[in-house]
Design a protein around this motif. Structure first.
Motif, mmCIF file in Angstrom:
data_model
loop_
_atom_site.group_PDB
_atom_site.id
_atom_site.type_symbol
_atom_site.label_atom_id
_atom_site.label_comp_id
_atom_site.label_asym_id
_atom_site.label_seq_id
_atom_site.Cartn_x
_atom_site.Cartn_y
_atom_site.Cartn_z
ATOM 1 N N ASN A 72 0.824 -1.206 0.000
ATOM 2 C CA ASN A 72 0.000 0.000 0.000
ATOM 3 C C ASN A 72 0.857 1.255 0.000
ATOM 4 O O ASN A 72 0.560 2.222 -0.701
ATOM 5 C CB ASN A 72 -0.945 0.012 1.202
ATOM 6 C CG ASN A 72 -2.087 -0.957 1.055
ATOM 7 O OD1 ASN A 72 -2.387 -1.401 -0.048
ATOM 8 N ND2 ASN A 72 -2.724 -1.301 2.155
ATOM 9 N N GLY A 73 1.916 1.261 0.767
ATOM 10 C CA GLY A 73 2.816 2.412 0.792
ATOM 11 C C GLY A 73 3.460 2.654 -0.550
ATOM 12 O O GLY A 73 3.582 3.798 -1.007
ATOM 13 N N ALA A 74 3.863 1.575 -1.214
ATOM 14 C CA ALA A 74 4.475 1.703 -2.533
ATOM 15 C C ALA A 74 3.468 2.207 -3.559
ATOM 16 O O ALA A 74 3.802 3.031 -4.418
ATOM 17 C CB ALA A 74 5.068 0.370 -2.969
ATOM 18 N N LEU A 75 2.242 1.734 -3.474
ATOM 19 C CA LEU A 75 1.210 2.194 -4.405
ATOM 20 C C LEU A 75 0.896 3.674 -4.211
ATOM 21 O O LEU A 75 0.776 4.427 -5.181
ATOM 22 C CB LEU A 75 -0.062 1.356 -4.239
ATOM 23 C CG LEU A 75 0.019 -0.080 -4.745
ATOM 24 C CD1 LEU A 75 -1.243 -0.838 -4.374
ATOM 25 C CD2 LEU A 75 0.235 -0.112 -6.236
ATOM 26 N N ILE A 76 0.779 4.090 -2.972
ATOM 27 C CA ILE A 76 0.492 5.502 -2.693
ATOM 28 C C ILE A 76 1.670 6.370 -3.122
ATOM 29 O O ILE A 76 1.499 7.407 -3.754
ATOM 30 C CB ILE A 76 0.175 5.699 -1.193
ATOM 31 C CG1 ILE A 76 -1.144 5.011 -0.848
ATOM 32 C CG2 ILE A 76 0.108 7.182 -0.844
ATOM 33 C CD1 ILE A 76 -1.413 4.902 0.633
ATOM 34 N N GLY A 77 2.885 5.951 -2.796
ATOM 35 C CA GLY A 77 4.067 6.710 -3.191
ATOM 36 C C GLY A 77 4.247 6.772 -4.694
ATOM 37 O O GLY A 77 4.616 7.805 -5.250
ATOM 38 N N GLY A 78 3.993 5.661 -5.360
ATOM 39 C CA GLY A 78 4.091 5.637 -6.820
ATOM 40 C C GLY A 78 3.088 6.556 -7.474
ATOM 41 O O GLY A 78 3.402 7.261 -8.431
ATOM 42 N N ALA A 79 1.875 6.573 -6.957
ATOM 43 C CA ALA A 79 0.855 7.476 -7.490
ATOM 44 C C ALA A 79 1.242 8.928 -7.251
ATOM 45 O O ALA A 79 1.077 9.781 -8.137
ATOM 46 C CB ALA A 79 -0.489 7.167 -6.854
#
Length: 71
Positions: free
Chosen positions: A48-55
């Motif tokens: 989830n952290g990677a998805l939010i950061g990537g977005a």
């Protein structure tokens, strides 16, 4: 609740670095790395952290058009 607050604080600090990169893909990769690392440090879900950061990295030039490397 405290872990979520820590995650958002870490992502807010990391969002200053997501403009690093020449293309949207590079900024998304940098954001995903920083988001995943921030999630790992705060004990949250790394995906989830990677998805939010990537977005955040992918849209960083849309939100801050005057940021470095935004053309």
């Amino acid at each position: 609740m405290a872990k979520t607050l820590k995650l958002f604080a870490a992502l807010a600090v990391a969002s200053t670095l997501v403009a690093c990169g020449e293309t949207a893909g590079e900024r998304a990769a940098t954001g995903a790395f920083i988001g995943g690392a921030a999630a790992a440090v705060t004990g949250e879900d790394i995906v989830n952290g990677a998805l939010i950061g990537g977005a955040a990295g992918a849209v960083s030039c849309s939100v801050m058009p005057g940021a470095p490397n935004c053309v």
